[in-house]
Scaffold this motif. Structure first.
Motif, PDB file in Angstrom:
ATOM      1  N   GLY B   7       0.828  -1.207   0.000  1.00 23.09           N
ATOM      2  CA  GLY B   7       0.000   0.000   0.000  1.00 23.09           C
ATOM      3  C   GLY B   7       0.857   1.251   0.000  1.00 23.09           C
ATOM      4  N   THR B   8       1.958   1.205   0.736  1.00 23.27           N
ATOM      5  CA  THR B   8       2.842   2.374   0.833  1.00 23.27           C
ATOM      6  C   THR B   8       3.544   2.629  -0.504  1.00 23.27           C
ATOM      7  OG1 THR B   8       3.182   1.786   3.141  1.00 23.27           O
ATOM      8  CG2 THR B   8       4.696   3.411   2.186  1.00 23.27           C
ATOM      9  N   ILE B   9       4.057   1.559  -1.156  1.00 29.45           N
ATOM     10  CA  ILE B   9       4.703   1.731  -2.470  1.00 29.45           C
ATOM     11  C   ILE B   9       3.679   2.267  -3.474  1.00 29.45           C
ATOM     12  CG2 ILE B   9       5.760   0.523  -4.426  1.00 29.45           C
ATOM     13  CD1 ILE B   9       6.892  -1.510  -2.377  1.00 29.45           C
ATOM     14  N   ALA B  10       2.472   1.663  -3.463  1.00 34.40           N
ATOM     15  CA  ALA B  10       1.416   2.108  -4.383  1.00 34.40           C
ATOM     16  C   ALA B  10       1.082   3.570  -4.112  1.00 34.40           C
ATOM     17  CB  ALA B  10       0.176   1.239  -4.184  1.00 34.40           C
ATOM     18  N   ALA B  11       0.982   3.912  -2.826  1.00 37.51           N
ATOM     19  CA  ALA B  11       0.626   5.283  -2.444  1.00 37.51           C
ATOM     20  C   ALA B  11       1.706   6.255  -2.911  1.00 37.51           C
ATOM     21  CB  ALA B  11       0.462   5.354  -0.930  1.00 37.51           C
ATOM     22  N   VAL B  12       2.976   5.891  -2.678  1.00 35.64           N
ATOM     23  CA  VAL B  12       4.074   6.788  -3.071  1.00 35.64           C
ATOM     24  C   VAL B  12       4.059   7.005  -4.580  1.00 35.64           C
ATOM     25  CG1 VAL B  12       6.591   6.975  -3.269  1.00 35.64           C
ATOM     26  CG2 VAL B  12       5.552   6.266  -1.095  1.00 35.64           C
TER      27      VAL B  12
END
Lengths: 88, 88
Positions: B7-12
Motif C-alpha cells: 500500500g505504501t509503495i502504491a501510495a508513493v
C-alpha cells in the motif's frame, strides 16, 4: 455499507478519470503537455494498488485498479510512441 | 507487514505521479493535451478515496490521497485558467 459505497464512488471516479484523457490523446494525437514520468509512476502504482487490494480482499480497490490499468497503460504507450514521432 | 508495504509503495507512486505533471504544466504553460474531464473526475475521486481511507482506518490510503489532492487540484485549476486563456 457506507464504506463500500464510498470506495465504489471513488473507484468509479478515479478509474473512469483516465479514459477521457486516453480518448483525447487518441483524437488529437497531441501528447506534448502529458508527463511521461507521471504515467510511468501511475501505471506501476496501479499495479501495486492491485496487489494491495488483493491482499486486503477489498473489492473496490481490486475492481478499480484492474480497470484503471487499461487507460493508464494506453496513455503511457501513446506518450512514448507519439512523443518519439515529434522528436524525429 | 507486506500489505502495508504494498500500500505504501502504491501510495508513493500514484501520489507522486501527478507532481511531475503539475510541474510540467507550470513550466510549459501548455495544457492542450490535458483532459479537463480527467482532472475533474480525478480530484473528486481522490476526495472520496480519502473518506474511504478514513472509514477503513487504512493509513496508506489516507496519506496518499491527502497528498495527491494537491497536484490534482493544481492541474485542474491550471487547466481551467490556462485553457480559457487559449480560447481568447
Amino acid at each position: 455499507m457506507i464504506v463500500t459505497m464510498m470506495g465504489t464512488i471513488a473507484a468509479v471516479l478515479t478509474t473512469s478519470a483516465m479514459f477521457p484523457q486516453a480518448i483525447r490523446i487518441i483524437k488529437t494525437r497531441d501528447v506534448h503537455s502529458i508527463s511521461l514520468l507521471m504515467y510511468l509512476a501511475n501505471t506501476f502504482g496501479i499495479v501495486f494498488w492491485l496487489i494491495y487490494g488483493v491482499l486486503l480482499q477489498e473489492l473496490p480497490i481490486i475492481v478499480a485498479n484492474s480497470i484503471a490499468i487499461i487507460p493508464a497503460s494506453v496513455i503511457l504507450i501513446l506518450k512514448i510512441v507519439l512523443g518519439r514521432n515529434v522528436k524525429k
